[in-house]
Every structure is written in C-alpha cells, then in structure tokens.
Design a protein around this motif. Structure first.
Motif, PDB file in Angstrom:
ATOM      1  N   TYR A 120       0.816  -1.220   0.000  1.00  0.00           N
ATOM      2  CA  TYR A 120       0.000   0.000   0.000  1.00  0.00           C
ATOM      3  C   TYR A 120       0.851   1.271   0.000  1.00  0.00           C
ATOM      4  CZ  TYR A 120      -3.423   3.490   1.186  1.00  0.00           C
ATOM      5  OH  TYR A 120      -4.207   4.623   1.162  1.00  0.00           O
ATOM      6  N   GLY A 121       1.818   1.332   0.932  1.00  0.00           N
ATOM      7  CA  GLY A 121       2.664   2.520   1.032  1.00  0.00           C
ATOM      8  C   GLY A 121       3.414   2.805  -0.263  1.00  0.00           C
ATOM      9  N   ILE A 124       1.021   4.214  -2.959  1.00  0.00           N
ATOM     10  CA  ILE A 124       0.543   5.597  -2.895  1.00  0.00           C
ATOM     11  C   ILE A 124       1.696   6.585  -3.043  1.00  0.00           C
ATOM     12  CG2 ILE A 124      -1.550   5.105  -1.557  1.00  0.00           C
ATOM     13  CD1 ILE A 124      -0.116   6.144   0.898  1.00  0.00           C
ATOM     14  N   HIS A 125       2.921   6.138  -2.762  1.00  0.00           N
ATOM     15  CA  HIS A 125       4.045   7.058  -2.938  1.00  0.00           C
ATOM     16  C   HIS A 125       4.721   6.875  -4.287  1.00  0.00           C
ATOM     17  CE1 HIS A 125       3.612   8.485   1.072  1.00  0.00           C
ATOM     18  NE2 HIS A 125       3.735   7.286   1.580  1.00  0.00           N
ATOM     19  N   THR A 178       7.907   1.777   2.812  1.00  0.00           N
ATOM     20  CA  THR A 178       7.930   3.109   2.227  1.00  0.00           C
ATOM     21  C   THR A 178       9.323   3.727   2.294  1.00  0.00           C
ATOM     22  OG1 THR A 178       7.309   4.060   4.335  1.00  0.00           O
ATOM     23  CG2 THR A 178       5.518   3.591   2.816  1.00  0.00           C
TER      24      THR A 178
ATOM     25  N   VAL B 338       1.566   5.359   7.268  1.00  0.00           N
ATOM     26  CA  VAL B 338       2.417   5.048   6.119  1.00  0.00           C
ATOM     27  C   VAL B 338       2.415   6.192   5.115  1.00  0.00           C
ATOM     28  CG1 VAL B 338       2.234   2.544   6.256  1.00  0.00           C
ATOM     29  CG2 VAL B 338       0.583   3.807   4.902  1.00  0.00           C
ATOM     30  N   GLY B 339       1.854   7.327   5.515  1.00  0.00           N
ATOM     31  CA  GLY B 339       1.959   8.494   4.657  1.00  0.00           C
ATOM     32  C   GLY B 339       0.802   8.674   3.694  1.00  0.00           C
ATOM     33  N   ALA B 340      -0.354   8.097   4.009  1.00  0.00           N
ATOM     34  CA  ALA B 340      -1.525   8.353   3.174  1.00  0.00           C
ATOM     35  C   ALA B 340      -2.106   9.698   3.575  1.00  0.00           C
ATOM     36  CB  ALA B 340      -2.569   7.259   3.371  1.00  0.00           C
ATOM     37  N   GLN B 344      -6.988   9.785   1.160  1.00  0.00           N
ATOM     38  CA  GLN B 344      -6.634   8.394   0.814  1.00  0.00           C
ATOM     39  C   GLN B 344      -7.027   7.460   1.933  1.00  0.00           C
ATOM     40  OE1 GLN B 344      -2.496   9.152  -0.072  1.00  0.00           O
ATOM     41  NE2 GLN B 344      -2.803   8.683  -2.241  1.00  0.00           N
ATOM     42  N   HIS B 348      -9.554   4.753   0.719  1.00  0.00           N
ATOM     43  CA  HIS B 348      -8.957   3.427   0.533  1.00  0.00           C
ATOM     44  C   HIS B 348      -9.314   2.473   1.671  1.00  0.00           C
ATOM     45  CE1 HIS B 348      -5.544   5.258  -2.120  1.00  0.00           C
ATOM     46  NE2 HIS B 348      -6.721   5.301  -2.683  1.00  0.00           N
ATOM     47  N   HIS B 349      -9.501   3.000   2.862  1.00  0.00           N
ATOM     48  CA  HIS B 349      -9.613   2.095   4.004  1.00  0.00           C
ATOM     49  C   HIS B 349     -10.903   2.233   4.794  1.00  0.00           C
ATOM     50  CE1 HIS B 349      -5.569   0.868   3.267  1.00  0.00           C
ATOM     51  NE2 HIS B 349      -5.196   2.131   3.218  1.00  0.00           N
TER      52      HIS B 349
END
Lengths: 265, 451
Positions: A120-121, A124-125, A178, B338-340, B344, B348-349
């Motif tokens: 996932y990480g 999105i990055h 990430t 995690v940086g969303a 997002q 997404h969740h």
C-alpha cells in the motif's frame, strides 16, 4: 535468548537525526509535554521510558506529526529532522510521514491481503514503476521484518488472519516498505506474548543498521535489551537522557532512580 | 429491580450456608431473571401475533386481486362497423369509437350465450351483455388497432367480466347481496354459474393487475398498479441518484474532515431534528418550493423524488455517520502512519469498511421512502392517472401515481371490489419492501469483513 550486553554493541555512527528544542504540547488546557530538548541519533535505537501518562507517546507522535489529527492538540517549539523544521508551514505532514514511519501499540494491519498491506505505502508514494519492482519491495520488506519465510506461500491471505506477533511484524514490514529514515514504535510489544516479543525485539536490533529507531516502552527490561540510548519521561518532563547503560546503572536524577528501582510508576 | 447489597448491620454472625440450598437472595435474583425472560417472550409473542393477523388479513383480502374471471368467447369482428373505409389503416380505424366495439362485443356475448343452450329466465339482452366489463370494449379496440388484420375474422377473446360476477366467484358477492344490488341480479349470477359449468367463464392469474393502469369507479375489475409501480420506481430512481451521493458525501465530510466546532455541532443537531420532522411537512415544503416556486409540474415523479430525497437524507446521513464511526481509529492511524493523505485513508480504508453499514442504511432509507404516502398527497401524486409515463428522463416529468398513494386512493372508493384491489396493491408494496430488505441483508453479508 537475549542478554543485556547486546545493547552495548558499539554505536557506529553518531549523526544527529532528530533534534527537538523546547517542545511544548498542550491538549486543550493540559500541558502534556513540558520543554523537552532531545537529540536522537541516526542508526541507533532510542527508548522512551516512563510511567503511564508521562507524555512519552505524545512526544513520539510529535515526531511524525500524528498529533495533527487531534483537533485540540497544540505544539510549540522546534523539531528538526536532518536540520529541517518539520513544523514549518511549508512541510506537508503526508510527505513527512513517508520519511518517518510508525508502528502502533496494537497490531493494525489493513483488512486486506498480506501483499496489499505491504504494497500500500509504495503504491501511494509511487515507489515502484511496475509489478516486478513492487514484488521486490514487498519481498524485501517482508524479509526485513523476518516474516517472509512464514508468509511467502500465502501472500493473498488476509493480514488479519495472522497471529498477533506476525501481525505486528507485518505492520513493521508495511512501515519499512515506504523506505523511511526513522521508525517510530509506540509500545510495539505490549499486545504480544514473550516469544513474539523476542522476535520483534530481535528485528528492532536488525533495523538499527538502516534506520534511526525510536521505541516507546513500558518495560524497562525491553529498553535495556534493545536500546543504546534511553530517555526517561516523568509528568511531561524529560528527566534524563543518556546511554542506556548509564541510565540503568548510575542514574543522575533521583526520580529516574526511583522509577528503575520500582519505587514509582 | 437492582440487587444493591443490603446494609450489613453491625457484626451479626453469618451462619455457614450450604451450596446445595439456594439462599433467599439467589432465589429472588433467579425469580427476577425468569420474570424478565417471560416479559421478553411475551413481547415477542404479541409482535408475532400482530404480524400474523396483519398478514392474514391483507393476504386474505388481497389475494383475490391476483385472480380474475374472464369470459372466453369467439368474437366476430365485423368489418362494416370497425373499418368502414375498408383499407385496414390504423389511423382511419382509430376514428371508430369504443362504443362501436361495445356493440360488436354485446352481439358476440348474446350469440355465445344463445348458442350455449342455457335456459335463460328473466334476463334481457342488455342484462346478458352487461356480464362483461365496461372496460372490455376498450381492450378489444386496443387489440384490433394494434393488429388491423384481425378485422373481418372471428377471434377467440378472453373478455373481462364485470366486477360483480368476478366478485361472485371470489365469494365477495352472494345471491342475497345481488338481490339488493341495482348493478346485478341473482339471475345474472345463475347465468354466470351456468357459463362456468360450460367452461366459458374461466378464472386465471391476473397479470393485468400488475400491468394495467388505474381504472374509473365503475370498472374495478380493470384497475391495476402498473402506473403506480412505474411512478414509485421513477421516484426511487431520483432518490437513489440524489440522496445517496449527497448523503454519503455529507456524512464523510462531517465525520472525517469537518472541524469539530460550534457550527458543526449545530449542523449535527439539526440533521437529527430533520429526521424527526413529520413527513407531511416535507410535502408542504415540496409544494411550496418545487411546484409553486420552481414551477415543476404537479403529480410528477421528479417532484415526488425530490421530496422523498429531502426526507431520506437525514436517515442516510445518520446511518452513514454511524457506520463511519464504527470503523476502528487504528485503521485511520495505520493509513496516516504510512503516509496516506486524509482523503486516501478515508477512500482506501475507512469507506470500504463502512460500506455494509452505509448500504444497509441507504436501503432502509429507500424502503422508508417507497412506503411514504403523506408528502405525495400534497404534491398531487394522488391524481387519477391512466397514461403510463414515458421513459426517463422525460418520463420523470409526466404525471404518475405511486404505490402507497394508489392504496390510499382505492380505499376511498365506494365499490367493495376496490378494497380487494387496495389489499392487492399492499401485497405488491410489501413484496417490494421485502425484496429491498433481502437485498440489504445480502449486501451486508457480502461486504462484511472482519478486522
């Protein structure tokens, strides 16, 4: 399995990764963190210890600006990551959190497959250009969190179906995927049994070679086992900060001494 | 009720008790629990009895609407009367009025009865031809205009019989009631019995009840819920297209993005209040805003849909917010960690996890809107509509009826045959509601995931 001497292994690099200056945190009217100054080194495990409610988790959440999600929280002072003030107006917390990964107290994998949890990480990055690269990142992260051999045949199964310890290592893999520079861990072993705790601690020691790891823990034994530096928080103050061995063997402050000998907290 | 400990007085010595004998406190507690279970079982029992009574009365009264008696006779379609120009051109033929078809039909009925060797007492030709419904000639005309080649031939036609005769075979009309009724007579009923024996009167499943539009007071046998079903369907379409996106977007914003301050508190309280506003008030609002101010047509499904949207929005917003609130915060933390971005993490969740709850709430809201009558009365959906609305989107502006309003409408009419139709319409409505609830349960099962 583990002995205290392990923590004495030489701290190779002494670069300052994070430096906090006069950090104050308020929750509404409550002054939760009082004037904390601390310098966290790169490629080192730093442990925050202290009794419940002493502010160690709050301070940890300041480092990746997770407190921004709490409306009433207010932060003053400066926290610099590689010399850059992370509370500067130009800093996007989303970008910061990609650099400063976090593992939470309770294992919280997404209700998705093991693969998707880790991927996932990077997705999105935009860290992977194609499926092959993504597969590589997932494998590397799962190997890095010592989970690969246990899950390599069932990457499509839900992450929530793993055992508690496996889930927590999956969360570490997700954070590692990430490619962060700092890993924050908020009591990562408090929901785990001793065997899973041992595995996670071993993992933390390995992570030290690549990341600056900051771990909040309730357990003084754990701090002694895994960390090189220890900070003792009490009632929102950073009471003492130094080499882990020094904190546990010859504490300077009477409160530290009282806490590690079990008289308070 | 509660089991607060009794104040212990002084140092009274407590005698040693045996576990084999229940002491007074335990006995009292057990008795209280048993009583509570009985209350619960009693409440469930009362609810079940009410449900059974309701269903039996509706099904008992309405099942008849799904069966209809027809007179199966050959009809000679006289070319002289029905196509005077003789060119089989439907445009020319449409100038021939229903009245002429009525005459053709009357002749056919008289001929069929005459040739059946049934002894006829005290019945004029008019009495015999009035066995069939007044609607039958119109139905015959539609059939001929759709297929002009039929003219000149003799075709077998299932002719709709009059509501009284139909009611006789369903037990609604008896010889005694017919004797007192100006619209029918015992002799007619005896003739109907004889025709039934000859196999000319047949009772079969009444598809026309589902496909036909409403019919006038004199022709209950021809009335159906076709327009009402279509109108209700169009309104649900409008509600689905408006209430769901607006409601879900509003709740996501309020729950996940809006700052928590006095304004959002005010909005929150007002949404809860809106949910409690009587539905007729929304009808008045719709009349004032959509018809008088915006100038939308009366009786149109689009107006009904807009009013029901207003009414359903609070329900959808409240249930969606509850579903979003039920998603554990650890999932949001994990995504942010995690940086969303905030969006997002929500899309997404959080949203996929809240989906079953949102869908259930939405469908319950829709079901509530489907059964709503009061606001529709005020915006003119109560009108008598025979024309089917066109296909959407234009059809949304055509006059239509709605299922619950049709029920209300029919219960107002004098002929007892309409009571049967009203119960039949209730059965249709209940089947729709039942299907929607089944869908809600299915979606819930399908999307439910554990975390």
């Amino acid at each position: 399995m583990y002995d205290i001497n392990r923590a004495e292994s030489a701290v190779t690099q002494q670069d300052i990764k994070i430096s906090a200056r006069n950090v104050q945190v308020y929750y509404g009217d409550t002054h939760a963190i009082k004037d904390v100054n601390v310098e966290i080194l790169d490629k080192t495990v730093t442990a925050f210890i202290g009794p419940s409610g002493c502010g160690k988790s709050t301070f940890l959440r300041c480092i990746n600006r997770m407190n921004d999600t709490i409306d009433i929280a207010r932060i003053e002072g400066q926290i610099r990551l590689d010399g850059e003030d992370i509370y500067d107006r130009r800093v996007d917390p989303v970008q910061l959190r990609a650099k400063v990964g976090m593992v939470f107290q309770k294992p919280n994998p997404f209700p998705k497959s093991i693969y998707d949890n880790v991927a996932y990480g990077p997705r999105i990055h935009g860290l992977a250009r194609n499926k092959t690269e993504l597969d590589e990142i997932v494998e590397k992260s799962l190997r890095g969190s010592a989970l690969w051999n246990e899950v390599k045949d069932r990457l499509d199964e839900p992450g929530t179906g793993l055992s508690g310890g496996q889930q927590q290592r999956l969360c570490i893999a997700r954070a590692v995927a990430t490619a962060p520079e700092v890993l924050l861990m908020d009591e990562p072993c408090s929901a785990l049994d001793p065997i899973a705790t041992g595995q996670v601690e071993e993992l933390i020691d390995q992570l030290r070679s690549e990341y600056s790891v900051v771990i909040v823990t309730h357990s003084m034994q754990q701090a002694a086992r895994v960390s090189q530096k220890t900070a003792f928080f009490h009632l929102g103050n950073l009471v003492e900060y130094g080499e882990t061995d020094d904190i546990f063997t010859k504490p300077q402050d009477s409160r530290t001494e009282a806490y590690i000998s079990g008289r308070i907290g | 009720m509660t089991d607060l400990p009794m104040p212990q007085s002084g140092a009274a010595p407590v005698p040693k008790s045996s576990l084999m004998v229940a002491d007074t406190r335990t006995r009292r507690r057990n008795a209280a629990e048993k009583r509570f279970r009985l209350y619960g079982a009693g409440a469930i029992g009362v609810a079940l009895i009410a449900l059974v009574v309701l269903l039996t009365s509706i099904i008992g009264g309405g099942a008849g609407a799904f069966r209809q008696t027809y007179l199966s006779i050959p009809v000679a379609l006289d070319a002289e009367t029905l196509d005077p120009k003789g060119n089989r051109n439907p445009d020319e033929m449409s100038k021939v009025l229903t009245l002429s078809y009525g005459k053709v039909l009357d002749r056919a009925v008289d001929a069929a009865v005459g040739s059946s060797e049934i002894e006829i007492t005290d019945l004029s030709e008019k009495d015999i031809s009035s066995l069939v419904s007044k609607e039958a000639s119109a139905q015959l005309r539609n059939r001929v205009l759709a297929d002009p080649e039929l003219v000149g031939q003799t075709v077998d036609v299932n002719v709709l019989v009059n509501g009284r005769i139909d009611g006789y075979f369903k037990g609604r009309v008896t010889m005694e009631s017919a004797a007192a009724d100006a619209n029918t007579s015992p002799q007619q009923l005896m003739l109907a019995d004889a025709l039934k024996e000859q196999g000319m009167l047949v009772t079969r499943f009444n598809w026309n009840f589902i496909t036909n539009p409403d019919a006038s007071d004199q022709r209950p046998e021809a009335a159906g819920v076709g327009v009402a079903i279509l109108g209700s369907f169009y309104m649900m379409l409008v509600v689905l297209l408006l209430a769901v996106p607006i409601g879900v977007a509003a709740s996501i914003y309020l729950e996940e993005f809006a700052p928590k301050n006095r304004w959002t508190d005010v909005i929150e309280v007002n949404i809860s209040n809106l949910a409690a506003v009587p539905s007729i008030v929304f009808g008045i609002l719709g009349l004032a805003a959509f018809i008088n101010f915006a100038g939308l047509p009366q009786s149109a499904p689009v107006v009904g849909g807009l009013v029901l949207t207003l009414m359903t929005l609070p329900t959808i917003i409240i249930s969606t917010r509850a579903a979003l609130k039920a998603v554990p915060p650890s999932i949001r933390d994990a995504a942010l960690g995690v940086g969303a971005s905030r969006m997002q993490s929500v899309f997404h969740h959080v949203l996929p996890l809240a989906m079953p709850g949102i869908l259930t709430g939405t469908i319950i809201g829709l079901a509530q809107a489907l059964g709503e009558t009061a606001p529709l009365l005020l915006i003119g959906m109560v009108a008598f509509v025979r024309e089917f609305p066109a296909a959407p989107p234009e059809g949304l502006f055509d006059p239509a009826s709605a299922l619950p309003v049709q029920v209300y409408n029919w219960t107002q009419r004098a002929d007892p045959a309409f009571v049967e139709r009203a119960s039949g319409a209730i059965i249709v409505l209940l089947i729709f509601l039942f299907c929607m609830n089944l869908l809600a349960i299915f979606l819930r099962r399908r999307f439910e995931r554990r975390w």
